[in-house]
Design an enzyme around this catalytic site. Structure first.
Site, mmCIF file in Angstrom:
data_model
loop_
_atom_site.group_PDB
_atom_site.id
_atom_site.type_symbol
_atom_site.label_atom_id
_atom_site.label_comp_id
_atom_site.label_asym_id
_atom_site.label_seq_id
_atom_site.Cartn_x
_atom_site.Cartn_y
_atom_site.Cartn_z
ATOM 1 N N CYS A 241 -10.505 -92.918 31.005
ATOM 2 C CA CYS A 241 -10.860 -92.257 32.272
ATOM 3 C C CYS A 241 -9.634 -92.410 33.152
ATOM 4 O O CYS A 241 -9.515 -93.360 33.923
ATOM 5 C CB CYS A 241 -12.061 -92.946 32.891
ATOM 6 S SG CYS A 241 -13.505 -92.861 31.841
ATOM 7 N N ALA A 242 -8.703 -91.492 33.024
ATOM 8 C CA ALA A 242 -7.337 -91.808 33.421
ATOM 9 C C ALA A 242 -6.900 -91.331 34.803
ATOM 10 O O ALA A 242 -5.985 -91.898 35.390
ATOM 11 C CB ALA A 242 -6.384 -91.232 32.383
ATOM 12 N N ALA A 243 -7.490 -90.268 35.317
ATOM 13 C CA ALA A 243 -6.926 -89.640 36.520
ATOM 14 C C ALA A 243 -7.147 -90.498 37.769
ATOM 15 O O ALA A 243 -8.174 -91.151 37.874
ATOM 16 C CB ALA A 243 -7.566 -88.280 36.728
ATOM 17 N N PRO A 244 -6.181 -90.520 38.687
ATOM 18 C CA PRO A 244 -4.950 -89.740 38.732
ATOM 19 C C PRO A 244 -3.809 -90.291 37.873
ATOM 20 O O PRO A 244 -2.716 -89.734 37.877
ATOM 21 C CB PRO A 244 -4.572 -89.770 40.213
ATOM 22 C CG PRO A 244 -5.126 -91.077 40.706
ATOM 23 C CD PRO A 244 -6.383 -91.307 39.924
ATOM 24 N N GLY A 245 -4.043 -91.369 37.165
ATOM 25 C CA GLY A 245 -3.048 -91.780 36.181
ATOM 26 C C GLY A 245 -2.197 -92.977 36.574
ATOM 27 O O GLY A 245 -1.201 -93.263 35.914
ATOM 28 N N GLY A 246 -2.594 -93.679 37.627
ATOM 29 C CA GLY A 246 -1.829 -94.861 38.056
ATOM 30 C C GLY A 246 -1.668 -95.852 36.911
ATOM 31 O O GLY A 246 -0.566 -96.341 36.624
ATOM 32 N N LYS A 247 -2.778 -96.117 36.237
ATOM 33 C CA LYS A 247 -2.721 -97.103 35.146
ATOM 34 C C LYS A 247 -2.063 -96.481 33.917
ATOM 35 O O LYS A 247 -1.359 -97.161 33.179
ATOM 36 C CB LYS A 247 -4.120 -97.635 34.832
ATOM 37 C CG LYS A 247 -4.712 -98.383 36.028
ATOM 38 C CD LYS A 247 -6.055 -98.978 35.743
ATOM 39 C CE LYS A 247 -6.701 -99.514 37.010
ATOM 40 N NZ LYS A 247 -7.227 -98.467 37.908
ATOM 41 N N ASP A 265 -9.365 -87.229 30.980
ATOM 42 C CA ASP A 265 -10.213 -87.162 32.163
ATOM 43 C C ASP A 265 -11.068 -85.926 32.015
ATOM 44 O O ASP A 265 -10.647 -84.947 31.400
ATOM 45 C CB ASP A 265 -9.430 -87.121 33.479
ATOM 46 C CG ASP A 265 -10.284 -87.672 34.614
ATOM 47 O OD1 ASP A 265 -10.172 -88.866 34.943
ATOM 48 O OD2 ASP A 265 -11.121 -86.903 35.143
ATOM 49 N N CYS A 370 -13.902 -100.586 40.096
ATOM 50 C CA CYS A 370 -13.535 -100.940 41.472
ATOM 51 C C CYS A 370 -14.805 -101.053 42.304
ATOM 52 O O CYS A 370 -14.876 -100.568 43.409
ATOM 53 C CB CYS A 370 -12.561 -99.920 42.065
ATOM 54 S SG CYS A 370 -13.248 -98.257 42.161
HETATM 55 N N1 SAM Z 1 -7.848 -95.050 35.755
HETATM 56 C C1 SAM Z 1 -7.611 -94.219 36.923
HETATM 57 C C2 SAM Z 1 -6.357 -94.713 37.639
HETATM 58 O O1 SAM Z 1 -6.038 -95.900 37.568
HETATM 59 O O2 SAM Z 1 -5.672 -93.896 38.283
HETATM 60 C C3 SAM Z 1 -8.821 -94.164 37.822
HETATM 61 C C4 SAM Z 1 -10.036 -93.677 37.094
HETATM 62 S S1 SAM Z 1 -11.438 -93.377 38.098
HETATM 63 C C5 SAM Z 1 -12.057 -94.979 38.296
HETATM 64 C C6 SAM Z 1 -12.588 -92.718 36.950
HETATM 65 C C7 SAM Z 1 -12.197 -91.357 36.379
HETATM 66 O O3 SAM Z 1 -13.087 -91.104 35.278
HETATM 67 C C8 SAM Z 1 -12.372 -90.170 37.303
HETATM 68 O O4 SAM Z 1 -11.133 -89.524 37.462
HETATM 69 C C9 SAM Z 1 -13.369 -89.253 36.578
HETATM 70 O O5 SAM Z 1 -13.035 -87.874 36.679
HETATM 71 C C10 SAM Z 1 -13.250 -89.720 35.148
HETATM 72 N N2 SAM Z 1 -14.416 -89.528 34.277
HETATM 73 C C11 SAM Z 1 -15.741 -89.621 34.582
HETATM 74 N N3 SAM Z 1 -16.503 -89.400 33.498
HETATM 75 C C12 SAM Z 1 -15.644 -89.178 32.473
HETATM 76 C C13 SAM Z 1 -15.823 -88.878 31.098
HETATM 77 N N4 SAM Z 1 -17.038 -88.779 30.557
HETATM 78 N N5 SAM Z 1 -14.732 -88.706 30.338
HETATM 79 C C14 SAM Z 1 -13.479 -88.785 30.866
HETATM 80 N N6 SAM Z 1 -13.254 -89.051 32.165
HETATM 81 C C15 SAM Z 1 -14.315 -89.252 32.958
#
Ligand code: SAM
Length: 449
Positions: A241-247, A265, A370
């Site tokens: 679950c990568a966006a916006p991709g910081g990690k 994502d 978080c």
């Molecule tokens: N890891 C990210 C970072 O460090 O920038 C933050 C991720 S944020 C906590 C959770 C993300 O999960 C959201 O961008 C959301 O769109 C995505 N998401 C939710 N359900 C998902 C799924 N079933 N498959 C892939 N991504 C999903």
């Protein structure tokens, strides 16, 4: 002027209070730890943390460049310079001490209403961008000193001209860069800074466009998270679950851009953000896909291309799960309803099933959120250990947070293997540090036997 405690839906508030009662009163309003949580969630962390692009430039050089940019910024804004230091344990992290709250600061006559997210960004050091401005007086000219208020309940209509009487929070004073007429009556689509925050309630560095290839603003626990995953050059890693991709870009950096980082994502615009961030950071080993991570396993699939993938494909997996985000700071309100809150653990478990299947035996799985609820954190770890006998919970080498909370099915010893960044502990601790004055966050690390 000070910021109010976070406002929550009453049912959410009482449910959340249970996580924090720890054998004391379950009454949300008298439970000291819980009241402390509500207070600290309402205010921004006292530190800004930035991750440095250690692949591109030596750390000392980045800190020097950053120092000179921020000194210049402080001179222009007539602010004292910010104290800055390299984190003693996280060598790729630079920490800046913010200032606030400025209790002496008084609002001026002209008020501008900004949307909630814009208001929260201002509290972390940002200027007001034109798109965030909702209401402004008809007399507002370029160069005016105005007071900026955040529209807590999202009730202000775009172009509002009156005094806004609904729930609003003062976030500071600034100088307008545009008149009201140009702002709301122009046929052109506008962008850029609308108000330069010369007297913010909380002072923090303005990071927009500051050394974009060298520093990335990221909360400290998020920086810790990728270190806990400990990706190695040459490995194949999944960021579910990568966006916006910081990690994602941190993982690619720790791998020295060698190997393969697959990032999913489920929202396509957000995937583009991951790709943009990877390109500005100069990492090429990231492959980002718009894909639902719950459906990522297919035994007949090919490892090398796009998802889905066969079982046991990945050396390490980060499941930074979608969550109730109740650890985010500052937040003067959270609109979450109790049904939403209760839906997260179910959703996270579906992602967990995919993660365990996609991980190779001997591989590492890091689960993080978080948020501050027991059910999405310690409760979820207890469920995973019970459901997947192949998983063992392991020690985290980079451990800057506190132990997990009691109250779930997680065993007492295991509480010391997970780490919780807990803003509710701030009132009780003698001195807040950059490791304690953070957003609420949780990290667990597993190995698949
Ligand atoms: N890891 C990210 C970072 O460090 O920038 C933050 C991720 S944020 C906590 C959770 C993300 O999960 C959201 O961008 C959301 O769109 C995505 N998401 C939710 N359900 C998902 C799924 N079933 N498959 C892939 N991504 C999903």
């Amino acid at each position: 002027m000070s910021l109010p405690h976070i406002q929550l839906h009453p049912e959410v508030k009482s449910l959340l209070a249970k996580s924090f009662c720890q054998n004391k009163s379950e009454d949300a309003d008298v439970n000291e730890k819980f009241v402390s949580l509500l207070k600290w969630l309402g205010v921004p962390p006292a530190y800004t943390t930035l991750r440095m692009n250690t692949r591109c430039c030596p750390v000392d050089n980045i800190i020097q460049q950053l120092d000179s940019v921020l000194q210049q910024q402080c001179r222009e804004r007539k602010m004292e310079v910010f104290e800055m230091f390299q984190h003693p344990a996280l060598k790729d992290c630079v920490v800046i001490s913010n200032r606030g709250d400025n209790t002496m600061l008084q609002p001026v006559e002209k008020e501008v209403i900004v949307d909630f997210l814009c208001g929260m960004s201002v509290l972390r050091g940002a200027d007001v961008f034109i798109q965030g401005i909702m209401g402004a007086p008809t007399s507002m000219q370029k160069g005016d000193m105005v007071s900026v208020y955040s529209d807590v309940d999202g009730l202000c209509r775009k172009g509002f001209t009156q005094t806004f009487r609904d729930n609003k929070v003062f976030v500071g004073n600034g100088i307008t860069q545009i008149s009201r007429e140009d702002l709301f009556c122009s046929a052109k689509s506008l962008s850029g800074v609308g108000i330069t925050m010369t007297q913010p309630l909380y002072e923090a560095p303005v990071l927009t466009d500051v050394l974009p290839n060298l520093v990335f603003a990221q909360n400290l626990p998020s920086i810790v998270c990728s270190h806990v995953l400990d990706p190695q050059p040459g490995e194949i890693i999944l960021d579910m679950c990568a966006a916006p991709g910081g990690k994602t870009i941190h993982i690619a950096t720790l791998m020295d851009n060698r190997g393969r980082v697959v990032a999913f994502d489920k929202t396509s615009q957000k995937v583009q953000k991951v790709l943009d961030n990877a390109s500005r950071w100069g990492v090429t080993c990231v492959q980002a896909y718009c894909f639902d991570a719950r459906k990522a396993v297919d035994i007949s699939a090919d490892v090398s291309g796009a998802p889905p993938y066969p079982r046991a494909t990945f050396d390490r997996i980060l499941l930074d799960a979608p969550c109730s985000a109740l650890g985010q700071r500052p937040a003067s309100r959270n609109r979450l309803k109790v049904n939403d809150l209760l839906s997260y653990p179910r959703y996270q478990r579906k992602l967990f099933y995919s993660a365990v299947e996609l991980l190779r035996p001997g591989g590492v799985l890091v689960y993080s959120t978080c948020t501050v609820t027991l059910d999405e954190n310690e409760g979820q770890v207890a469920w995973a250990l019970e459901t997947f006998p192949c998983l063992s919970l392991v020690k985290q080498k980079m451990h800057l947070g506190g132990p997990g909370f009691p109250g779930s099915d997680l065993k007492k010893d295991d509480l010391h293997l997970v780490q919780r960044f807990d803003p509710s502990a701030l009132s009780l601790s003698e001195t807040a540090t950059c490791d304690t004055d953070t957003i609420g966050f949780f990290i667990a690390k597993f190995i698949k036997k």
